[in-house]
Design a protein around this motif. Structure first.
Motif, PDB file in Angstrom:
ATOM      1  N   GLY A  96       0.747  -1.692   0.143  1.00 16.42           N
ATOM      2  CA  GLY A  96      -0.073  -0.133  -0.152  1.00 16.42           C
ATOM      3  C   GLY A  96       0.728   1.461  -0.175  1.00 16.42           C
ATOM      4  O   GLY A  96       1.569   1.556   0.630  1.00 16.42           O
ATOM      5  N   VAL A  97       0.722   1.951  -0.266  1.00 17.91           N
ATOM      6  CA  VAL A  97       1.170   3.373  -0.704  1.00 17.91           C
ATOM      7  C   VAL A  97       1.079   4.130   0.265  1.00 17.91           C
ATOM      8  O   VAL A  97      -0.284   4.352   0.912  1.00 17.91           O
ATOM      9  N   TRP A  98       1.778   5.144   0.652  1.00 14.53           N
ATOM     10  CA  TRP A  98       1.906   5.797   2.123  1.00 14.53           C
ATOM     11  C   TRP A  98       2.395   7.191   1.795  1.00 14.53           C
ATOM     12  O   TRP A  98       3.323   7.356   1.363  1.00 14.53           O
ATOM     13  N   TYR A  99       1.612   8.015   1.410  1.00 16.26           N
ATOM     14  CA  TYR A  99       2.022   9.688   1.002  1.00 16.26           C
ATOM     15  C   TYR A  99       2.117  10.599   2.295  1.00 16.26           C
ATOM     16  O   TYR A  99       1.556  10.419   3.017  1.00 16.26           O
ATOM     17  N   GLY A 100       3.295  10.822   2.331  1.00 19.38           N
ATOM     18  CA  GLY A 100       3.570  11.896   2.874  1.00 19.38           C
ATOM     19  C   GLY A 100       4.645  11.631   3.526  1.00 19.38           C
ATOM     20  O   GLY A 100       6.037  11.342   2.873  1.00 19.38           O
ATOM     21  N   ASN A 101       5.153  11.237   4.962  1.00 19.25           N
ATOM     22  CA  ASN A 101       6.452  10.404   5.696  1.00 19.25           C
ATOM     23  C   ASN A 101       7.100  12.072   5.087  1.00 19.25           C
ATOM     24  O   ASN A 101       8.112  11.942   4.730  1.00 19.25           O
ATOM     25  N   GLY A 102       7.087  13.487   5.780  1.00 18.57           N
ATOM     26  CA  GLY A 102       7.782  14.511   5.670  1.00 18.57           C
ATOM     27  C   GLY A 102       7.992  14.982   4.229  1.00 18.57           C
ATOM     28  O   GLY A 102       7.256  15.420   3.539  1.00 18.57           O
ATOM     29  N   SER A 103       8.983  15.193   3.537  1.00 18.63           N
ATOM     30  CA  SER A 103       9.823  15.594   2.510  1.00 18.63           C
ATOM     31  C   SER A 103       9.144  14.599   1.422  1.00 18.63           C
ATOM     32  O   SER A 103       9.762  15.549   0.319  1.00 18.63           O
ATOM     33  N   LEU A 104       9.114  13.973   1.419  1.00 20.00           N
ATOM     34  CA  LEU A 104       8.315  12.632   0.416  1.00 20.00           C
ATOM     35  C   LEU A 104       7.331  12.816  -0.053  1.00 20.00           C
ATOM     36  O   LEU A 104       6.795  11.957   0.046  1.00 20.00           O
ATOM     37  N   LEU A 105       7.295  13.895  -0.501  1.00 22.75           N
ATOM     38  CA  LEU A 105       5.887  14.980  -1.127  1.00 22.75           C
ATOM     39  C   LEU A 105       5.144  14.516  -2.142  1.00 22.75           C
ATOM     40  O   LEU A 105       4.364  14.902  -2.953  1.00 22.75           O
TER      41      LEU A 105
END
Length: 645
Positions: free
Chosen positions: A434-443
């Motif tokens: 599953g995709v995890w969008y976000g996690n700080g600067s990885l946008l």
């Protein structure tokens, strides 16, 4: 900018020994020489009001919430040793559904304030002391006094309600007993359930007119009670009282105290649903008139301008929970501790090599397969009722394509069950691939991180007992997408919701259906929630073309099932489904099936995606209500134990 009112309060609660902070001393009857001193002026009385709020603030820990730990939505390993392995989690609530509950030493004992439970009767007595002495400060103005009285009455009502949901008939504590009370006066009796409900509602009705509609000074007072919160809790109270657990429940027929007084009504009273519907409509109307709206995504400043609509939808649903309170248009009431919901590390997987080599987030809140399968397909239907969804072969393997890239990582092999699901599935759950969008600067949407959870060598896979998700699925909904976890963890806090606008929409729809209203009157309130979720309206989903049960919504029983599932999906992991399933008398059905997860130590997809039993829950009819501790009944022989205990 000053800290909010309840941020100050929480700091006080955890630092009572810092007596130099006189301004924000948490004054309670046990911490002062005399009551007169505690109410000698406005400032000291305000401190005492903070003390009345303090129990509410202690409800921030989800593992101490009966609705969170015993709902079957999240499970927790029972093999971790006390201390660091548990990451601060007291597993007593999670273990209750494994069969550990006893009358000798009940888990989550809110009656006595033991085994993870708060001392609710003590909190009520503190509120009574506040009300009995509020006239003493000579420098307290009338308008402020009215507001404080209203806040205290609300808190007193809410603490009674918390006990009522757990224990049913409880002793109403309207006034504190004087110190010279006789032994017989101290041995209080349980009041009938209907009397308890009427008392709670009376307190809420008395409080509502003197509470502000909204908090205007958010910097200092965000978290204090408003009239809309009071109206919404009244709706919850009356919905609970009208539901099968408390309304003519034949399991409790003949349950009486030692004087022969029946503690539960013996017949179903349809008028209870009328009262509930009126209360739900009042709360909903007041919320909408005050500007409440279902939340939509508010992009952070560093997000790309071309964010795909599918990701906007998922992030909008995630941030309906995690958005800052002042920006969230649907948040009616939330827990407001100093540091927000600081438990995100329990719900977050490791997404990269840095995180895998710096074990910070435990990720031990695990979502069982049954909860994952509760979510709809992209057609807005249950997965076993959608003609377009291959339910029988849902555990077969499929490789994600380019068109799946915003939900499942392109080129990743996973199961069919992870494809063609509704947006709430992807906003609420983190699963292998599953995709995890976000996690700080990885946008960057094209390079979003994703969960890799198969086997010991994978980033999110088992590392050691305290860093293992036992089902292979995480409650992503409880993590702010801006929280960062690489070689260190940076939390972006949020306030854990107690009531959202979507809850009011669905409560009102439920009440209308139980009144026997036409589905044409009910569906618009459900469809408000479904439209925001990005799925078709009810009537557009349950058609002969798409559904195995077309027109299901046209009958009361069929629409009841739809509403119940809608609530469980929309409000998942928010400590609501556990109460709902109890009041509907459906929790025993949920607990009749084993809690399952994937074979998390396996590396190959064909082996990993084999459902395995984690444990078989223990839940019987007696478990709908909490037991009173044996010792409490021994001390007070006027108390009677709950049925079947």
């Amino acid at each position: 900018m000053k800290s909010s009112y309840l941020k100050i309060l929480y700091t006080v609660v955890i630092a009572l020994s810092l007596t130099s902070c006189k301004k924000y001393l948490n004054v309670t009857p046990d911490n002062v020489g005399t009551i007169d001193y505690a109410f000698r002026n406005r400032n000291e009385a305000e401190n005492y009001l903070f003390g009345c709020y303090s129990t509410l603030q202690q409800l921030q820990y989800p593992w101490q919430d009966p609705a969170f730990t015993t709902s079957g939505e999240v499970i927790f390993p029972n093999t971790l040793r006390e201390g660091d392995e548990r990451g601060g989690v007291n597993p007593v609530g999670f273990n209750i559904v494994r069969g550990t509950q006893t009358t000798n030493n009940p888990g989550l004992n809110y009656w006595d304030g033991q085994e993870g439970g708060q001392a609710m009767f003590q909190a009520i007595r503190r509120c009574n002391t506040m009300l009995e002495n509020i006239d003493k400060p000579i420098d307290l103005g009338d308008s402020e006094k009215k507001r404080w009285i209203a806040e205290t009455k609300f808190l007193k009502a809410y603490y009674h309600f918390y006990l009522f949901r757990m224990y049913g008939p409880i002793p109403v504590t309207d006034k504190n007993l004087p110190v010279n009370s006789t032994p017989e006066e101290v041995r209080v009796k349980r009041n009938p359930a209907d009397s308890v409900v009427n008392y709670i509602v009376r307190l809420l009705d008395e409080a509502t007119p003197d509470l502000p509609v909204r908090i205007t000074n958010q910097a200092q007072e965000l978290g204090r009670i408003t009239s809309i919160i009071a109206l919404s809790v009244k709706a919850q109270v009356l919905m609970t009282a009208a539901s099968p657990l408390f309304n003519g429940n034949r399991d409790y027929a003949g349950f009486q105290d030692k004087d022969g007084q029946l503690l539960f009504s013996q017949e179903i009273d349809p008028k209870k649903w009328d009262r509930a519907a009126i209360a739900c409509r009042a709360a909903l109307d007041a919320s909408l008139q005050n500007g409440s709206r279902l939340h939509t995504f508010v992009p952070a400043g560093n997000l790309p301008a071309n964010l795909p609509d599918s990701l906007k939808r998922v992030l909008g649903l995630q941030t309906a929970i995690t958005e800052r309170w002042e920006l969230n248009t649907e948040l009616i009431w939330a827990i407001n501790p100093t540091y927000g919901f600081g438990k995100q590390e329990k719900a977050m997987p490791r997404l990269n090599a840095q995180a895998a080599s710096n074990l910070i987030a435990q990720g031990t809140f695990a979502v069982p397969l049954a909860e994952q399968e509760l979510f709809y397909t992209d057609k807005g239907l249950p997965i076993d009722q959608d003609k377009t969804f291959d339910y029988r072969n849902r555990y077969n393997l499929k490789t994600a394509g380019f068109g799946d890239r915003f939900y499942v990582h392109n080129g990743y092999e996973t199961v069919l069950a992870h494809f063609n699901r509704e947006p709430r599935f992807y906003s609420s759950l983190a699963f292998d691939g599953g995709v995890w969008y976000g996690n700080g600067s990885l946008l960057d949407p094209a390079n979003a991180q994703y969960v890799q959870g198969r086997g010991l060598a994978s980033f999110a896979g088992p590392k050691s007992p305290q860093y293992t998700n036992i089902s292979g699925c995480w409650p992503k909904k409880l993590v702010n997408y801006l929280t960062t976890y690489t070689n260190q963890m940076t939390w972006v806090d949020f306030r854990y919701p107690l009531i959202r606008l979507s809850d009011l929409y669905l409560m009102y729809a439920e009440a209308l259906n139980e009144q026997g209203k036409s589905y044409t009157e009910i569906l618009p309130y459900i469809d408000e929630v479904r439209t925001r979720a990005g799925i078709p309206k009810v009537a557009d989903s349950w058609t002969a073309t798409l559904s195995n049960t077309p027109m299901k919504y046209t009958g009361q029983a069929g629409l009841r099932e739809i509403i119940h599932q809608e609530r469980r999906i929309e409000l998942a992991f928010e400590s609501i489904a556990g109460w709902d399933l109890r009041r509907w008398k459906e929790l025993q059905v949920v607990m009749s099936r084993p809690m399952q997860g994937w074979s998390i130590t396996e590396e190959q997809p064909v082996n990993y995606y084999r459902a395995r039993n984690i444990y078989v829950p223990v839940f019987n009819s007696k478990d709908y209500l909490w037991p009173i501790k044996d010792q409490s009944i021994t001390v007070n022989n006027n108390l009677v134990q709950n049925p079947l205990w």
